[in-house]
Design a protein around this motif. Structure first.
Motif, mmCIF file in Angstrom:
data_model
loop_
_atom_site.group_PDB
_atom_site.id
_atom_site.type_symbol
_atom_site.label_atom_id
_atom_site.label_comp_id
_atom_site.label_asym_id
_atom_site.label_seq_id
_atom_site.Cartn_x
_atom_site.Cartn_y
_atom_site.Cartn_z
ATOM 1 N N ASN A 154 -1.581 5.749 1.684
ATOM 2 C CA ASN A 154 -2.099 6.924 2.435
ATOM 3 C C ASN A 154 -2.249 7.034 3.708
ATOM 4 O OD1 ASN A 154 -3.691 10.004 3.242
ATOM 5 N ND2 ASN A 154 -1.598 10.401 1.858
ATOM 6 N N TRP A 155 -2.847 6.047 3.397
ATOM 7 C CA TRP A 155 -3.529 5.426 5.030
ATOM 8 C C TRP A 155 -2.022 5.184 5.870
ATOM 9 C CZ3 TRP A 155 -3.797 0.604 6.777
ATOM 10 C CH2 TRP A 155 -4.902 0.316 7.751
ATOM 11 N N ALA A 156 -1.824 4.025 5.285
ATOM 12 C CA ALA A 156 -0.641 3.544 5.786
ATOM 13 C C ALA A 156 0.259 4.517 7.022
ATOM 14 C CB ALA A 156 0.393 2.483 5.425
ATOM 15 N N TYR A 157 0.490 5.623 5.729
ATOM 16 C CA TYR A 157 1.644 6.601 6.029
ATOM 17 C C TYR A 157 0.963 7.550 7.416
ATOM 18 C CZ TYR A 157 4.505 10.410 5.299
ATOM 19 O OH TYR A 157 5.187 11.137 5.088
ATOM 20 N N THR A 158 -0.210 7.381 6.770
ATOM 21 C CA THR A 158 -0.835 8.744 8.239
ATOM 22 C C THR A 158 -1.144 7.869 9.670
ATOM 23 O OG1 THR A 158 -2.843 9.231 6.762
ATOM 24 C CG2 THR A 158 -1.251 10.676 6.835
ATOM 25 N N GLU A 159 -1.725 6.804 9.716
ATOM 26 C CA GLU A 159 -1.730 6.448 10.665
ATOM 27 C C GLU A 159 -1.265 5.508 11.400
ATOM 28 O OE1 GLU A 159 -5.170 7.629 11.590
ATOM 29 O OE2 GLU A 159 -5.196 5.981 13.141
ATOM 30 N N LEU A 160 -0.547 4.953 11.029
ATOM 31 C CA LEU A 160 0.457 3.392 11.497
ATOM 32 C C LEU A 160 1.738 3.939 11.932
ATOM 33 C CD1 LEU A 160 -0.177 0.846 8.733
ATOM 34 C CD2 LEU A 160 -1.360 1.187 10.707
ATOM 35 N N GLY A 161 1.523 4.718 11.738
ATOM 36 C CA GLY A 161 3.359 5.777 12.434
ATOM 37 C C GLY A 161 4.192 5.316 12.322
ATOM 38 N N TRP A 162 4.841 4.241 11.962
ATOM 39 C CA TRP A 162 6.049 3.551 11.407
ATOM 40 C C TRP A 162 6.908 4.767 10.521
ATOM 41 C CZ3 TRP A 162 7.401 1.296 6.828
ATOM 42 C CH2 TRP A 162 6.645 0.471 6.214
ATOM 43 N N GLY A 163 5.824 5.838 9.501
ATOM 44 C CA GLY A 163 6.638 6.716 9.084
ATOM 45 C C GLY A 163 6.418 5.900 7.223
ATOM 46 N N GLY A 164 6.422 4.568 7.197
ATOM 47 C CA GLY A 164 6.610 4.527 5.681
ATOM 48 C C GLY A 164 4.805 4.397 5.104
ATOM 49 N N TYR A 165 4.990 4.268 3.872
ATOM 50 C CA TYR A 165 3.221 4.139 3.466
ATOM 51 C C TYR A 165 3.755 2.737 2.405
ATOM 52 C CZ TYR A 165 7.217 6.054 -0.182
ATOM 53 O OH TYR A 165 8.573 6.212 -0.502
ATOM 54 N N TRP A 166 4.022 1.406 2.119
ATOM 55 C CA TRP A 166 4.679 0.308 1.747
ATOM 56 C C TRP A 166 5.107 -0.813 2.770
ATOM 57 C CZ3 TRP A 166 1.268 -0.574 -2.027
ATOM 58 C CH2 TRP A 166 1.373 -1.609 -2.221
ATOM 59 N N ALA A 167 4.760 -1.450 2.888
ATOM 60 C CA ALA A 167 5.773 -2.771 3.634
ATOM 61 C C ALA A 167 6.140 -3.713 2.684
ATOM 62 C CB ALA A 167 5.289 -2.987 5.001
ATOM 63 N N TRP A 168 5.458 -4.130 2.000
ATOM 64 C CA TRP A 168 5.639 -5.365 1.283
ATOM 65 C C TRP A 168 4.485 -6.784 1.704
ATOM 66 C CZ3 TRP A 168 7.113 -5.136 -4.019
ATOM 67 C CH2 TRP A 168 7.324 -3.802 -4.256
ATOM 68 N N ASP A 169 3.732 -5.831 2.483
ATOM 69 C CA ASP A 169 3.016 -6.655 2.889
ATOM 70 C C ASP A 169 1.803 -7.631 2.288
ATOM 71 O OD1 ASP A 169 1.871 -7.207 5.958
ATOM 72 O OD2 ASP A 169 -0.307 -6.933 4.445
ATOM 73 N N PRO A 170 2.093 -8.939 2.348
ATOM 74 C CA PRO A 170 0.759 -9.771 2.210
ATOM 75 C C PRO A 170 -0.651 -8.726 1.334
ATOM 76 C CG PRO A 170 1.262 -11.401 3.174
ATOM 77 C CD PRO A 170 2.046 -9.455 3.637
ATOM 78 N N VAL A 171 -1.114 -8.659 1.778
ATOM 79 C CA VAL A 171 -2.769 -7.415 1.679
ATOM 80 C C VAL A 171 -2.282 -6.650 0.132
ATOM 81 C CG1 VAL A 171 -4.358 -6.188 2.643
ATOM 82 C CG2 VAL A 171 -3.257 -8.049 3.699
ATOM 83 N N GLU A 172 -0.841 -5.591 0.709
ATOM 84 C CA GLU A 172 -0.249 -4.455 0.267
ATOM 85 C C GLU A 172 0.275 -5.278 -1.140
ATOM 86 O OE1 GLU A 172 1.361 -2.462 3.039
ATOM 87 O OE2 GLU A 172 2.634 -3.020 2.547
ATOM 88 N N ASN A 173 0.631 -6.622 -1.492
ATOM 89 C CA ASN A 173 1.015 -7.346 -2.525
ATOM 90 C C ASN A 173 -0.202 -7.698 -3.454
ATOM 91 O OD1 ASN A 173 3.489 -6.373 -1.123
ATOM 92 N ND2 ASN A 173 4.019 -8.757 -0.924
ATOM 93 N N ALA A 174 -0.877 -8.182 -2.804
ATOM 94 C CA ALA A 174 -2.372 -8.684 -3.248
ATOM 95 C C ALA A 174 -3.153 -7.782 -4.124
ATOM 96 C CB ALA A 174 -3.497 -8.966 -2.273
ATOM 97 N N SER A 175 -3.045 -6.702 -3.348
ATOM 98 C CA SER A 175 -3.195 -5.319 -4.599
ATOM 99 C C SER A 175 -2.700 -5.041 -5.769
ATOM 100 C CB SER A 175 -3.555 -3.807 -3.224
ATOM 101 O OG SER A 175 -3.112 -3.427 -3.150
ATOM 102 N N LEU A 176 -1.491 -5.245 -5.369
ATOM 103 C CA LEU A 176 -0.761 -4.528 -6.302
ATOM 104 C C LEU A 176 -0.653 -5.665 -7.627
ATOM 105 C CD1 LEU A 176 1.688 -3.062 -6.950
ATOM 106 C CD2 LEU A 176 3.495 -3.939 -6.186
#
Lengths: 135, 673
Positions: free
Chosen positions: B227-249
């Motif tokens: 939700n933070w990525a969605y409302t703050e990063l401005g590219w319109g998505g919420y999940w980018a398969w970035d290593p940091v995101e994957n690590a928590s998944l």
């Protein structure tokens, strides 16, 4: 039951292997530094991810905010880049970025995807030092 | 003064935790209850000291004590006080201190809750908890100390990164770390059970709650991050398969399998070895994720540069893997199943398949995440995988898991599983087919993903409703209750079953949101002069004006963009570009109009002629709100499952009652037969 489990396992293994093969064959890109990219002409026609620093000289941001032209600096060489899209907030001279795209005939790297690597909550001392050098 | 207190408390915390581990081992090996009691008190001492240390850091942050380098690096005087406190976890060492504190809380809680259980495993579990605490103490003391002093005095700090000045960033790290920390407790219980060679599956019972709680925290933490990525990063998505995101998944995936397979172990004594592996694996994946994202081995959007804490984590990870593997191999005879699995087409079989699939998804995600390392070793060119790797590989597997989720609860345990399934599936399947026909024929849906998702969502919701209605009817027939009373009593009488059903419903909502926004999302660029109207994606946008505003630590250019829907409803969107005093580059602030149907997501890309014309990026994202709502429903379901029965319910026992997921009598089951 055991044989059934083995058959199910084999089917599953085959499916997943195929999916991974399909995924990797269409889903990977070279990840290169600017110098390594320019050293080999074979990369020319391919889509790659290039990593380098944004040069201060020649940086032009379209006022509408949807294009940025800049030189991407390696250790010894540099390459002109045109990025089309919303320019990330953290983009600035000296910032490390990754751009995905390919070189056009004029030698300009045309990109539609950019990641900036300056913003993080996990900044280490090195980054703090760079921030500290601001005027 | 407070800085010294913080530093000494950190050193004390490490020593006390190490002493606790030693005392617990002494108590376990030599059977000395006094030593075990001492170990428990010392673990409480770790919590007290690490709390003192945290208080010292908060004190420095709130009072802008720039003598501390951490305070100078992440805050400034003008920062609102809420963000000053949130800056606690804005940097590496502070976020590790937060993790250590949460670890202290869960360890002490577990040590106190389990003290009455006079089993031999307790001292070993205590020793494991204390050892992990001691590791974090040492890590902070030697590699990431938040109390390091500034090299030279500064008048004002450098300020908090604008991207982190967002409410989502206040909540996301603590919740995520609480999840990571809580997975230490099941791991400790496993080590205790393996060390003492427990033959029965009793130890699994208290572990299940911890796994469920940790899974919930981790899931909420991941969603808050999205939700933070969605409302703050401005590219319109919420999940980018970035290593940091994957690590928590990664640990979330294995834990999702675990909350299901632990139930089976408790009931049938199968999946013992599998569960042991999953408990250890989930804990180690939390550590692995941290190693991956903080050591600099993987490039990520989040800037990581090589730091020595990577080595600490790698050594700790290595020890953890060797210890777990060694114990599991040593105790392999005790981990054999009590009975063979009946059939793949049964509830236990479905659990097995779901577990295997979730683990495979985890492995595939991990391979994608560490692909740069793999490719560097195997070829001379480092390669990265693009997001379509995950979309090709993970999406189909995840869809099968979700389909299993829809069908699984309809499976029974006995020999008539196939016949039962056919009968119970009839109505939900008919509803799913009807929905698909309407979508494809009447609404001309052509994307396979959306059609498959629609079918699965209707099937899931249909199956849940059908079981609920049957249960209520059975109660009404047996006890002459009215519908509302019957429903409340039915649900209250079996929290685990209906909590799980609610969580499944939430997952279905979440999947609908993810697929809907991925398949039907539209992105447009929009250039407008003041007063001009333009139509994009069936919406009319009018640029009213641009103006400048000043806030505590930034000034902003704000556009007033009016959006008019076809039905005449209007909303004023105010996307901003902010100029923070301490940061030279501008930060854009997304404007969002969110409804259950769709989100209108607008960023101000730039302007010309002193604000007479401006460009915007407009993204219309259908169903995104369902992702957050779904997450909420999953969480409520999980909490409901953990709550004890609220009212005393007169039991209704029709003939041939079935067993629920947890092996409890299922009051309504008889009616379905």
């Amino acid at each position: 039951m055991k044989s059934k489990l083995i058959i199910a396992g084999l089917i599953l293994a085959a499916t997943v292997s195929y999916l991974v093969y399909a995924g990797v064959s269409q889903g990977w890109v070279y990840y290169l530094e600017v110098d390594a990219y320019l050293a080999k002409p074979e990369y020319r026609g391919q889509t790659v991810r290039l990593c380098g620093r944004v040069g201060a000289q020649g940086l032009v941001r379209d006022a509408a905010g949807l294009t940025a032209r800049f030189n991407l600096l390696g250790k010894t060489h540099e390459i002109p880049v045109v990025y089309h899209g919303v320019v990330p907030d953290m983009f600035k001279p000296g910032c490390e970025v990754v751009v995905e795209g390919k070189q056009d005939k004029a030698g300009v790297f045309q990109s539609t995807m950019m990641l900036t690597k300056c913003a993080s909550k996990y900044e280490t001392e090195d980054h703090a030092k760079r921030l500290g050098q601001r005027p | 003064m407070m800085i010294d207190v913080g530093n000494f408390a950190l050193a004390g915390a490490m020593l006390v935790a190490a002493a606790s581990a030693l005392a617990a081992v002494h108590g376990a090996v030599n059977g000395v209850p006094a030593a075990v009691r001492l170990a428990r008190w010392l673990l409480g001492g770790f919590l007290a000291l690490i709390s003192l240390s945290s208080a010292a850091l908060i004190d420095a942050l709130v009072h802008s004590n720039f003598q501390v380098a951490y305070v100078a690096n992440y805050t400034e005087r003008a920062l609102p006080v809420g963000y000053k406190i949130a800056a606690f976890w804005a940097g590496q060492s502070g976020s590790l201190l937060l993790w250590a504190w949460l670890l202290g809380v869960v360890s002490t809680l577990a040590a106190v809750l389990w003290r009455r259980r006079q089993d031999a495993a307790y001292p070993w579990a205590l020793a494991t908890l204390a050892a992990v605490c001691a590791f974090f103490g040492a890590l902070m003391l030697f590699a990431a100390n938040p109390f390091v002093l500034s090299v030279r005095p500064v008048a004002d700090g450098q300020g908090l990164n604008p991207l982190l000045q967002n409410s989502g960033m206040i909540a996301h790290p603590p919740v995520l770390f609480a999840g990571y920390a809580a997975f230490t407790v099941p791991f400790a219980a496993l080590i205790g059970a393996l060390m003492t060679g427990q033959k029965d599956d009793e130890w699994v019972q208290p572990v299940r709650r911890w796994v469920l709680a940790a899974w919930l925290l981790l899931g909420v933490g991941i969603l808050l991050g999205a939700n933070w990525a969605y409302t703050e990063l401005g590219w319109g998505g919420y999940w980018a398969w970035d290593p940091v995101e994957n690590a928590s998944l990664l640990p979330w995936l294995t834990a999702t399998g675990l909350i299901h397979s632990l139930v089976v172990q408790r009931r049938s004594g199968i999946f013992r070895g599998w569960n042991a592996g999953l408990i250890a694996g989930t804990f180690l994946l939390c550590i692995f994720g941290t190693y991956l994202t903080r050591s600099g081995v993987i490039q990520s959007v989040h800037a990581f540069e090589a730091s020595s804490i990577g080595t600490f984590f790698l050594v700790f990870l290595g020890c953890g893997v060797l210890l777990s593997l060694g114990l599991i191999i040593w105790r392999r005879n005790l981990l054999k199943p009590a009975q063979p699995l009946d059939s793949l087409l049964s509830r236990d079989g479905a659990f097995l398949i779901a577990n295997v699939l979730l683990t495979l998804i985890m492995v595939v995600t991990m391979v994608g995440t560490i692909f740069p390392i793999i490719s560097r070793v195997m070829t001379s060119h480092p390669m990265e995988v693009k997001t379509n790797f995950y979309n090709t590989v993970v999406a189909p597997l995840a869809m099968v898991v979700v389909a299993l989720m829809a069908v699984g609860p309809l499976l029974s345990g006995g020999r008539h599983a196939a016949a039962d399934l056919r009968r119970r599936l009839m109505l939900p399947a008919a509803a799913a087919v009807a929905a698909v026909l309407v979508a494809v024929v009447a609404m001309a849906w052509r994307e396979a993903w959306s059609v498959v998702t629609l079918a699965i969502v209707v099937l899931t919701v249909g199956a849940i409703l059908q079981e609920l209605i049957r249960g209520v009817r059975a109660r009404m027939a047996d006890s002459q209750e009215n519908a509302a009373t019957a429903l409340l009593r039915l649900v209250d009488g079996n929290h685990r079953r209906y909590g799980a059903q609610m969580a499944h419903l939430g997952i279905a909502m979440l999947v609908a949101g993810v697929v809907g926004s991925s398949v039907f999302g539209q992105k447009h660029d929009l250039a407008l002069t003041r007063g001009q109207e333009a139509e994009v994606a069936g919406l009319t946008f009018t640029l009213r004006d641009l103006n400048q505003t000043r806030h505590e630590n930034y000034s902003a250019v704000e556009a007033n963009l009016m959006v008019t829907q076809k039905d005449g409803r209007t909303a004023m969107l105010k996307p901003q570009v902010r100029y923070y005093d301490k940061f030279e580059q501008p930060a854009s602030e997304v404007a969002l109009d969110s409804t259950l149907r769709r989100d209108i997501y607008v960023t101000l890309a730039g302007w010309k002629d002193e604000g007479h014309s401006a460009t915007f990026q407009v993204i219309v994202n259908p169903l995104v709100a369902w992702i957050w709502l779904g997450g909420l429903v999953v969480t409520l379901g999980g909490i409901f499952a953990m709550l004890p029965t609220l009212a005393v319910v007169p039991a209704v026992q029709p003939g041939g009652a079935g067993l629920d997921l947890a092996g409890n009598p299922q009051p309504s089951g008889g009616a379905a037969r």
